[in-house]
Design a protein around this motif. Structure first.
Motif, short mmCIF file in Angstrom:
data_model
loop_
_atom_site.label_atom_id
_atom_site.label_comp_id
_atom_site.label_asym_id
_atom_site.label_seq_id
_atom_site.Cartn_x
_atom_site.Cartn_y
_atom_site.Cartn_z
N GLU A 199 0.85 -1.18 0.00
CA GLU A 199 0.00 0.00 0.00
C GLU A 199 0.89 1.24 0.00
N LEU A 200 0.70 2.10 -0.98
CA LEU A 200 1.59 3.25 -1.12
C LEU A 200 0.86 4.44 -1.73
N CYS A 201 1.48 5.59 -1.60
CA CYS A 201 0.99 6.82 -2.23
C CYS A 201 1.99 7.22 -3.31
N ILE A 202 1.49 7.47 -4.50
CA ILE A 202 2.32 7.91 -5.61
C ILE A 202 1.90 9.32 -5.97
N GLU A 203 2.84 10.26 -5.95
CA GLU A 203 2.52 11.62 -6.36
C GLU A 203 3.70 12.22 -7.12
N GLY A 204 3.41 13.26 -7.89
CA GLY A 204 4.45 13.90 -8.69
C GLY A 204 4.60 13.28 -10.06
N TYR A 205 3.60 12.51 -10.49
CA TYR A 205 3.61 11.91 -11.82
C TYR A 205 2.35 12.33 -12.56
N SER A 206 2.42 12.34 -13.86
CA SER A 206 1.31 12.82 -14.67
C SER A 206 0.14 11.84 -14.68
N ALA A 207 -1.02 12.38 -15.01
CA ALA A 207 -2.21 11.54 -15.15
C ALA A 207 -2.01 10.50 -16.24
N ARG A 208 -1.21 10.85 -17.23
CA ARG A 208 -0.93 9.90 -18.32
C ARG A 208 -0.15 8.70 -17.79
N ALA A 209 0.89 8.95 -16.99
CA ALA A 209 1.68 7.85 -16.44
C ALA A 209 0.85 7.01 -15.48
N ILE A 210 0.02 7.67 -14.67
CA ILE A 210 -0.84 6.95 -13.74
C ILE A 210 -1.84 6.08 -14.50
N ARG A 211 -2.32 6.58 -15.62
CA ARG A 211 -3.26 5.80 -16.43
C ARG A 211 -2.59 4.51 -16.93
N GLU A 212 -1.32 4.59 -17.31
CA GLU A 212 -0.60 3.38 -17.72
C GLU A 212 -0.40 2.45 -16.54
N TYR A 213 -0.13 3.03 -15.37
CA TYR A 213 0.03 2.23 -14.16
C TYR A 213 -1.25 1.45 -13.85
N TYR A 214 -2.39 2.07 -14.13
CA TYR A 214 -3.69 1.44 -13.88
C TYR A 214 -3.91 0.18 -14.72
N LYS A 234 -4.04 25.80 -10.30
CA LYS A 234 -2.58 25.96 -10.28
C LYS A 234 -1.87 24.60 -10.35
N PHE A 235 -2.32 23.77 -11.28
CA PHE A 235 -1.75 22.42 -11.37
C PHE A 235 -0.31 22.45 -11.87
N ASP A 236 0.49 21.48 -11.39
CA ASP A 236 1.82 21.23 -11.93
C ASP A 236 1.68 20.26 -13.09
N PHE A 237 2.70 20.20 -13.94
CA PHE A 237 2.61 19.33 -15.11
C PHE A 237 3.96 18.72 -15.45
N TYR A 238 3.89 17.60 -16.15
CA TYR A 238 5.09 16.87 -16.57
C TYR A 238 5.73 17.56 -17.77
N LEU A 239 7.05 17.67 -17.74
CA LEU A 239 7.80 18.29 -18.83
C LEU A 239 8.71 17.25 -19.47
N MET A 243 0.04 16.83 -13.18
CA MET A 243 0.46 15.98 -12.08
C MET A 243 -0.74 15.59 -11.22
N THR A 244 -0.74 14.37 -10.73
CA THR A 244 -1.80 13.89 -9.86
C THR A 244 -1.20 13.00 -8.79
N LYS A 245 -2.02 12.48 -7.90
CA LYS A 245 -1.52 11.52 -6.91
C LYS A 245 -2.59 10.49 -6.64
N ILE A 246 -2.12 9.31 -6.28
CA ILE A 246 -3.04 8.21 -6.00
C ILE A 246 -2.59 7.45 -4.76
N VAL A 247 -3.55 6.76 -4.15
CA VAL A 247 -3.26 5.76 -3.13
C VAL A 247 -3.49 4.42 -3.81
N MET A 273 8.92 6.06 -12.46
CA MET A 273 8.03 5.73 -11.35
C MET A 273 8.33 4.33 -10.82
N ALA A 274 8.48 3.36 -11.72
CA ALA A 274 8.78 1.98 -11.31
C ALA A 274 10.09 1.91 -10.54
#
Length: 228
Positions: free
Chosen positions: A56-71, A92-97, A144-148, A175-176
């Motif tokens: 069980e972990l929290c992932i933050e600082g990665y884009s919604a695109r990367a999280i979608r692949e993680y899903y 005021k969202f942050d974004f992946y560059l 950028m987003t975060k998930i549990v 991320m991996a």
């Protein structure tokens, strides 16, 4: 950033060894024997018992695109919660560059300009009385987003084999690697698992399985007929 919750099994090998010991009708009161039994199970490829180990972990600082692949790694019934765009103000969202964007000053200017325009438009929609959940439709995949996240060890090993491959997208590969580093620091038992089994799939098979090979390992000759 990766945060490992204390609900993650601290001693995964001991847990695996206990579960396997019950199946084998063996004593399960010895830490050393449980660890050895678990190592034998993992090395031998007896994956079912790995499903008892929870991560069980929290992932933050990665884009919604990367999280979608993680899903997409859904084996073993993982579950997760994601930062809400319905209730959270994303003005005021942050974004992946991406690296390829940073190599060109002009490209970076265009990229940054697009993101700033989205932020301004989002703010205007909120001011116009549009709800956050509806204004969120214009937010980019690069935000950028975060998930549990919760998943078992068997699923995590499969995820690592796929996403540590150099053919994986650079952000999810990062991320991996960060998850691998964080878990390896969680306990010595996790370090053994991470060092030996959180590896690219070519280290598991001994050859490259990708149609476009990076050259890290040789490709195996295709024995499947291309025409049936």
């Amino acid at each position: 950033m990766i945060t490992i919750f204390d609900s993650t099994d601290k001693f995964p090998l001991q847990k695996i060894g206990k579960m396997a010991g019950v199946c084998w009708n063996s004593p399960i009161d010895s830490k050393e024997k449980n660890i050895k039994r678990a190592q034998d199970c993992i090395i031998s490829g007896h994956g079912r018992v790995l499903e008892y180990v929870d991560i069980e972990l929290c992932i933050e600082g990665y884009s919604a695109r990367a999280i979608r692949e993680y899903y997409t790694h859904i084996g073993g019934a993982p579950t997760r919660l994601q930062e809400s765009t319905r209730y959270v103000n994303c003005e005021k969202f942050d974004f992946y560059l991406p690296q390829s964007v940073t190599k060109s000053e002009n490209a970076k200017k265009i990229y940054d300009g697009c993101m700033e325009e989205i932020k301004k438009t989002y703010a205007k929609l909120i001011e116009a009385g549009v709800s956050k959940e509806d204004a969120a439709n214009i937010l980019p995949l690069g935000m950028m987003t975060k998930i549990v996240d919760k998943r078992n060890l068997r699923n995590m090993i499969a995820l690592m084999n796929q996403r540590l491959c150099t053919r994986a997208y650079i952000e999810i590969r990062k991320m991996a690697n960060e998850i691998k580093t964080s878990l390896s620091e969680y306990s010595n038992e996790w370090k053994w698992i991470c060092d030996n089994f959180f590896v690219p799939k070519c280290d598991v098979t001994g050859w490259c399985t990708e149609s476009k090979c990076c050259g890290r390992r040789p490709k195996k000759e295709n024995t499947i007929p291309l025409e049936l």
